[in-house]
Motif scaffolding. Structure first.
Motif, short mmCIF file in Angstrom:
data_model
loop_
_atom_site.label_atom_id
_atom_site.label_comp_id
_atom_site.label_asym_id
_atom_site.label_seq_id
_atom_site.Cartn_x
_atom_site.Cartn_y
_atom_site.Cartn_z
N SER A 1 41.19 39.35 51.44
CA SER A 1 41.48 38.00 51.69
C SER A 1 41.93 37.22 50.55
CB SER A 1 39.91 37.42 52.20
OG SER A 1 39.15 37.23 50.92
N THR A 2 41.81 37.36 49.55
CA THR A 2 42.24 36.44 48.32
C THR A 2 42.73 37.56 47.12
OG1 THR A 2 42.11 34.50 47.43
CG2 THR A 2 40.41 35.90 47.26
N TRP A 3 43.29 36.86 46.28
CA TRP A 3 43.92 37.69 45.08
C TRP A 3 42.88 37.15 43.85
CZ3 TRP A 3 47.35 41.56 44.30
CH2 TRP A 3 48.19 41.78 45.38
N LYS A 4 42.07 38.02 43.01
CA LYS A 4 41.32 37.50 42.06
C LYS A 4 41.86 38.40 40.90
CE LYS A 4 37.58 38.58 44.30
NZ LYS A 4 36.24 38.41 44.50
N GLN A 5 41.27 38.14 39.52
CA GLN A 5 41.63 38.97 38.37
C GLN A 5 40.94 40.31 38.52
OE1 GLN A 5 40.58 36.85 34.80
NE2 GLN A 5 41.00 38.78 33.53
N ALA A 6 41.85 41.35 38.04
CA ALA A 6 41.44 42.52 37.85
C ALA A 6 41.07 42.91 36.35
CB ALA A 6 42.46 43.54 38.55
N PHE A 7 40.41 43.85 36.04
CA PHE A 7 40.33 44.51 34.79
C PHE A 7 39.61 43.36 33.78
CE2 PHE A 7 44.47 46.35 36.17
CZ PHE A 7 43.87 47.32 36.64
N GLY B 1 42.64 46.24 47.96
CA GLY B 1 42.86 47.14 46.66
C GLY B 1 43.99 47.16 46.01
N MET B 2 44.92 46.30 46.55
CA MET B 2 46.37 46.42 45.88
C MET B 2 46.55 45.47 44.64
SD MET B 2 49.96 44.66 47.48
CE MET B 2 51.32 44.91 46.68
N LEU B 3 47.01 46.03 43.67
CA LEU B 3 47.49 45.38 42.38
C LEU B 3 48.60 44.62 42.32
CD1 LEU B 3 45.73 48.21 40.06
CD2 LEU B 3 44.92 45.97 40.69
N MET B 4 48.89 43.47 41.56
CA MET B 4 49.88 42.91 41.46
C MET B 4 49.84 41.89 39.86
SD MET B 4 52.81 41.77 42.56
CE MET B 4 52.62 41.94 44.35
N TYR B 5 50.71 42.19 39.03
CA TYR B 5 50.95 41.37 37.85
C TYR B 5 51.25 39.90 38.27
CZ TYR B 5 51.30 40.08 33.04
OH TYR B 5 51.22 39.43 31.80
N THR C 1 49.63 35.33 33.52
CA THR C 1 49.43 36.60 32.69
C THR C 1 48.31 37.51 32.71
OG1 THR C 1 48.40 35.02 31.00
CG2 THR C 1 50.81 34.97 30.83
N VAL C 2 47.90 37.75 34.16
CA VAL C 2 46.75 38.75 34.39
C VAL C 2 47.00 39.42 35.35
CG1 VAL C 2 44.96 37.04 33.32
CG2 VAL C 2 45.56 36.92 35.85
N SER C 3 46.22 40.59 35.75
CA SER C 3 46.68 41.64 36.77
C SER C 3 45.59 41.17 37.59
CB SER C 3 46.40 43.13 36.61
OG SER C 3 47.37 43.58 35.60
N LYS C 4 45.85 40.98 39.11
CA LYS C 4 45.28 40.46 40.09
C LYS C 4 44.95 41.71 41.13
CE LYS C 4 46.00 35.81 39.59
NZ LYS C 4 46.48 34.24 40.24
N VAL C 5 43.83 41.65 41.85
CA VAL C 5 43.72 42.55 42.76
C VAL C 5 43.38 42.06 44.05
CG1 VAL C 5 41.12 42.81 42.28
CG2 VAL C 5 42.24 44.62 43.29
N TYR C 6 43.81 42.25 45.18
CA TYR C 6 43.71 41.82 46.63
C TYR C 6 42.43 42.39 47.31
CZ TYR C 6 44.76 40.15 51.07
OH TYR C 6 44.93 39.28 52.38
N ASP C 7 41.42 41.32 47.78
CA ASP C 7 40.30 42.00 48.22
C ASP C 7 40.17 41.96 49.80
OD1 ASP C 7 39.93 39.33 48.64
OD2 ASP C 7 38.13 39.01 47.57
#
Length: 257
Positions: A92-98, A75-79, A84-90
């Motif tokens: 196991s990996t980071w994927k695009q959020a929003f 659930g952690m967010l990182m830009y 140039t996108v916000s990503k969320v950690y699920d």
């Protein structure tokens, strides 16, 4: 009479440099950062930023998907400044959020890259089709909204469900011999063939061919999906084939349930 506003931390707050902890006294992860601004009457959340994906938390180039697993950070967010996108950690990996509602978030589509194969007598080469997702297409034709492209030829499933699996492959072939050559393109799950399409090349002939298949499969978490090419010939033949590298050549997985 003057009015005074008293600001208090009902849950207890600890301020450490630019980091804010609410309801505790120690950081659960060194990457936690929350900044609240109220100079204009509005509160703003500032996300931590990384220059590129290699500096994102839990990045590990030795892992097959590039990241260590850590469910405590889910659930952690990182830009990501490079993407140039916000990503969320699920976890196991980071994927695009929003992701905007105008874009579907339940499919992944990859382009089939150019590859060559051939036969000499009964000895034929075979292998998995090489895949890629172009960085920019207009309109968006290729994307990995499911975050499942694991390597150059493999999808790894992250969510259990019912998937529509499709491939379209344009290829050129030429054969010279006493027997024709049958080309097989198979959908392979965990090294087991699940569906395939075959096309025959005449004993003397050549041209452009299009192979396509569409099926629905139940896939589990960590299942791997490949698209494999093989050949069948029963006699003396010399054949050469070139696959992919065209707009008509693509594979896709769509989670439908």
């Amino acid at each position: 009479m003057k009015n005074y506003i008293l600001l208090t931390c009902m849950l207890g707050c600890t301020f450490l440099k630019a980091q804010v902890i609410m309801g505790g006294s120690t950081l659960q992860t060194p990457y936690t950062q929350l900044e609240l601004q109220n100079t204009t009457g509005q509160k703003v959340l500032i996300q931590p930023a990384a220059s590129n994906n290699t500096t994102l938390p839990k990045y590990n180039a030795t892992q097959v998907d590039g990241y260590d697993d850590d469910l405590s950070m889910e659930g952690m967010l990182m830009y990501d400044k490079n993407a140039t996108v916000s990503k969320v950690y699920d976890g196991s990996t980071w994927k695009q959020a929003f992701i905007p509602q105008a874009k579907s978030a339940n499919w992944s589509r990859a382009r089939i890259e150019t590859a060559s194969a051939g036969c000499l007598s009964i000895f034929c080469t075979s292998g998995n089709l090489s895949l890629s997702i172009p960085s920019s297409t207009s309109p968006i034709e290729f994307a990995d909204y499911l975050s499942i492209l694991q390597s150059a030829d493999t999808f790894r499933i992250r969510q259990k469900g019912l998937y529509r699996v499709n491939f379209n492959l344009q290829y050129n072939g030429a054969n010279l011999g006493f027997f024709g050559v049958k080309t097989n393109i198979a959908i392979v799950v965990n090294s087991q063939q699940k569906a395939y399409m075959s096309a025959n090349t005449a004993f003397i002939g050549g041209g452009t061919y299009l192979a396509a298949a569409d099926t629905v499969l139940f896939l589990d978490v960590n299942d791997t999906v490949n698209f494999r090419v093989s050949f069948d010939t029963t006699g003396l033949s010399i054949a050469s084939f070139t696959f992919g590298g065209t707009p008509e050549s693509n594979v896709s997985l769509e989670r439908i349930l």
